[in-house]
Design an enzyme around this catalytic site. Structure first.
Site, short mmCIF file in Angstrom:
data_model
loop_
_atom_site.label_atom_id
_atom_site.label_comp_id
_atom_site.label_asym_id
_atom_site.label_seq_id
_atom_site.Cartn_x
_atom_site.Cartn_y
_atom_site.Cartn_z
N GLY A 135 39.02 46.58 34.99
CA GLY A 135 38.37 46.59 33.67
C GLY A 135 38.37 45.23 33.01
O GLY A 135 38.57 44.21 33.65
N HIS A 174 33.74 41.04 33.03
CA HIS A 174 32.95 39.86 32.64
C HIS A 174 31.80 39.72 33.64
O HIS A 174 31.65 40.55 34.56
CB HIS A 174 33.84 38.62 32.60
N GLY A 225 31.38 37.96 36.13
CA GLY A 225 31.78 37.91 37.55
C GLY A 225 31.84 39.31 38.14
O GLY A 225 31.35 39.56 39.25
N HIS A 226 32.44 40.26 37.40
CA HIS A 226 32.49 41.65 37.89
C HIS A 226 31.08 42.23 38.01
O HIS A 226 30.75 42.90 38.98
CB HIS A 226 33.26 42.54 36.90
N LYS A 239 37.05 34.84 44.01
CA LYS A 239 37.98 34.22 43.05
C LYS A 239 39.43 34.58 43.44
O LYS A 239 40.32 33.75 43.34
CB LYS A 239 37.62 34.75 41.65
N ASP A 240 39.64 35.83 43.87
CA ASP A 240 40.95 36.25 44.38
C ASP A 240 40.90 36.13 45.90
O ASP A 240 40.82 37.13 46.62
CB ASP A 240 41.26 37.67 43.92
N LEU A 245 35.37 32.44 35.92
CA LEU A 245 35.49 33.57 34.99
C LEU A 245 36.65 34.44 35.44
O LEU A 245 36.84 34.71 36.62
CB LEU A 245 34.20 34.39 34.98
N SER A 246 37.43 34.87 34.47
CA SER A 246 38.60 35.71 34.75
C SER A 246 38.91 36.54 33.52
O SER A 246 38.72 36.08 32.38
CB SER A 246 39.81 34.81 35.06
N ARG A 269 41.68 37.08 32.44
CA ARG A 269 42.80 36.46 31.72
C ARG A 269 42.38 35.24 30.90
O ARG A 269 43.18 34.73 30.11
CB ARG A 269 43.93 36.12 32.68
O1 PAF Z 1 41.11 42.29 41.72
C1 PAF Z 1 41.45 43.24 41.00
O2 PAF Z 1 40.93 43.45 39.91
C2 PAF Z 1 42.56 44.16 41.46
O3 PAF Z 1 43.52 43.46 42.18
C3 PAF Z 1 42.05 45.38 42.26
C4 PAF Z 1 41.38 44.94 43.57
C5 PAF Z 1 41.05 46.16 41.44
C6 PAF Z 1 43.21 46.29 42.62
O4 PAF Z 1 43.85 46.76 41.48
#
Ligand code: PAF
Length: 283
Positions: free
Chosen positions: A27, A30, A32-33, A146-147, A181-182, A184
Site C-alpha cells: 500500500g 505511488h 512506481g506501483h 527498486k527492491d 520513488l518509494s 518511505r
Molecule cells: O515490496 C513490497 O512491497 C513487499 O516486500 C512485498 C513484496 C509486497 C511483500 O510484503
C-alpha cells in the site's frame, strides 16, 4: 474493482479467470506501483493487486506501526489504473494462526546486503509472497527492480519450488531529480528530500567509475565517505554481479553488474540501485 478481504472471497472471485497477473504491495501506492499494475495488465486476463503490510518482514525497531496506510487514495489509484481485483486481507485473514511455517531463502542471497542489515527480512518477504502466491495463484507476477535483491530472491524462490509463475521485473520510477520513488520518501523533511537525490547521484558516479576502471574498494569507498560527510549513515554502496549479487572478480566489462546502495538520512532508510551493462566487446 472487486475487493476481497478474505482468502475464500478471493478464491471464489478468481475462479472466473485463468491467467491472473499479480502485483503485491504494502500500500501507500505511488507512480512506481501504478506502473507495475499497468505493466501487469496485458500479461494476464485479470490484474490482481494486494495491499498487506506484512509484520513478518519488519524488525522490532522498524516502522511497522507507523507505515503509512492510505486506503482511500490507494483504491482510487488502482481503480484508475484498471486493476480488476484487490486483495486486502487484515492480519487475521492472512495469518489466522501464528505463521510458524516459514520460507527460509538461500542464505547466500538472503543474508547479504539488505539481509545483513535487516536480519530475517527476506524470511518475512518470502513467507508472505509464498502465501500470497498460494492465495492468488497468478501466472505472472510483477515486482519492482527498486527492491533488486527482493526481485532476485523471488525469482530464486519460484525456480526452487518450481512454481508455475513468470516473474517480471518493473523498472524503477524516479522523481525529476532522480530520487527513486518509494513509500518511505514521505518520511523525509523538506531539507532531507532535497538532499535525498545524492543517493542516486552516488550510484551514477559509481557506475561511471566502474566503466572508467580502477580499484573496486576505492570506487565504493569514495561515495560512501562523501555521503557520510554530508550527514548520511550509509549501510552499503557496492558493486555486485547481477547473477548472484556477489562481488565481481574483475571490473573487465564482461559481465552485467549492478550498483546497490542503502543509507539512512535522518531517521529514513533509503535504498536504490543502478544496473551497469557490460561494456567489453565479446570475443
Ligand atoms: O515490496 C513490497 O512491497 C513487499 O516486500 C512485498 C513484496 C509486497 C511483500 O510484503
Amino acid at each position: 474493482m472487486f475487493i476481497a478481504r478474505t482468502i475464500p472471497e478471493l478464491r471464489d472471485h478468481l475462479t472466473r479467470f485463468e491467467r491472473p497477473a499479480f502485483v503485491p504491495t504494502m500500500g501507500n501506492l505511488h507512480d512506481g506501483h501504478i506502473a507495475l499494475v499497468t505493466q501487469a495488465k496485458p500479461l494476464g486476463d485479470a490484474t490482481v493487486a494486494s495491499i498487506f503490510v506484512n509484520r513478518l518482514q519488519f524488525l522490532p525497531h522498524e516502522d511497522f506501526d507507523t507505515y503509512p496506510r492510505t486506503w482511500d487514495s490507494d483504491c482510487a489509484k488502482l481503480e484508475a489504473a484498471g486493476c480488476d481485483v484487490l486483495f486486502a486481507p487484515d492480519e487475521k485473514a492472512l495469518y489466522p494462526e501464528p505463521q510458524t511455517c516459514k520460507v527460509h531463502p538461500d542464505p547466500a542471497l538472503a543474508d547479504i546486503l539488505e539481509g545483513h542489515f535487516r536480519p530475517g527480512f527476506f524470511v518475512g518477504v518470502c513467507t508472505v509472497v509464498m502465501k500470497l502466491f498460494s492465495c492468488v495463484q497468478p501466472r505472472v507476477a510483477v515486482f519492482g527492480k527498486k527492491d533488486y535483491q527482493q526481485l532476485m530472491m523471488i525469482r530464486h524462490l519460484v525456480r526452487q519450488f518450481a512454481l508455475p509463475i513468470e516473474i517480471v521485473g518493473g523498472e524503477t520510477r524516479r522523481a525529476d531529480d532522480g530520487l527513486a520513488l518509494s513509500s518511505r520518501n514521505g518520511y523525509l523533511s523538506e531539507g532531507e528530500r532535497a538532499e535525498a537525490v545524492q543517493l542516486s547521484r552516488a550510484l551514477k558516479e559509481i557506475a561511471e567509475a566502474v566503466r572508467g576502471g580502477g580499484e573496486l574498494a576505492a570506487i565504493e569507498g569514495r561515495p560512501m565517505q562523501a555521503l557520510a560527510q554530508r550527514g548520511w549513515q550509509p549501510d552499503y554502496l557496492t558493486v555486485r554481479r547481477r547473477l548472484d549479487l556477489q562481488p565481481p572478480a574483475a571490473l573487465d566489462g564482461a559481465e552485467p553488474l549492478v550498483a546497490l546502495a542503502a543509507a539512512r538520512l535522518g531517521s529514513t532508510r533509503l535504498i536504490d540501485n543502478l544496473e551497469i551493462e557490460p561494456w567489453a566487446a565479446k570475443p
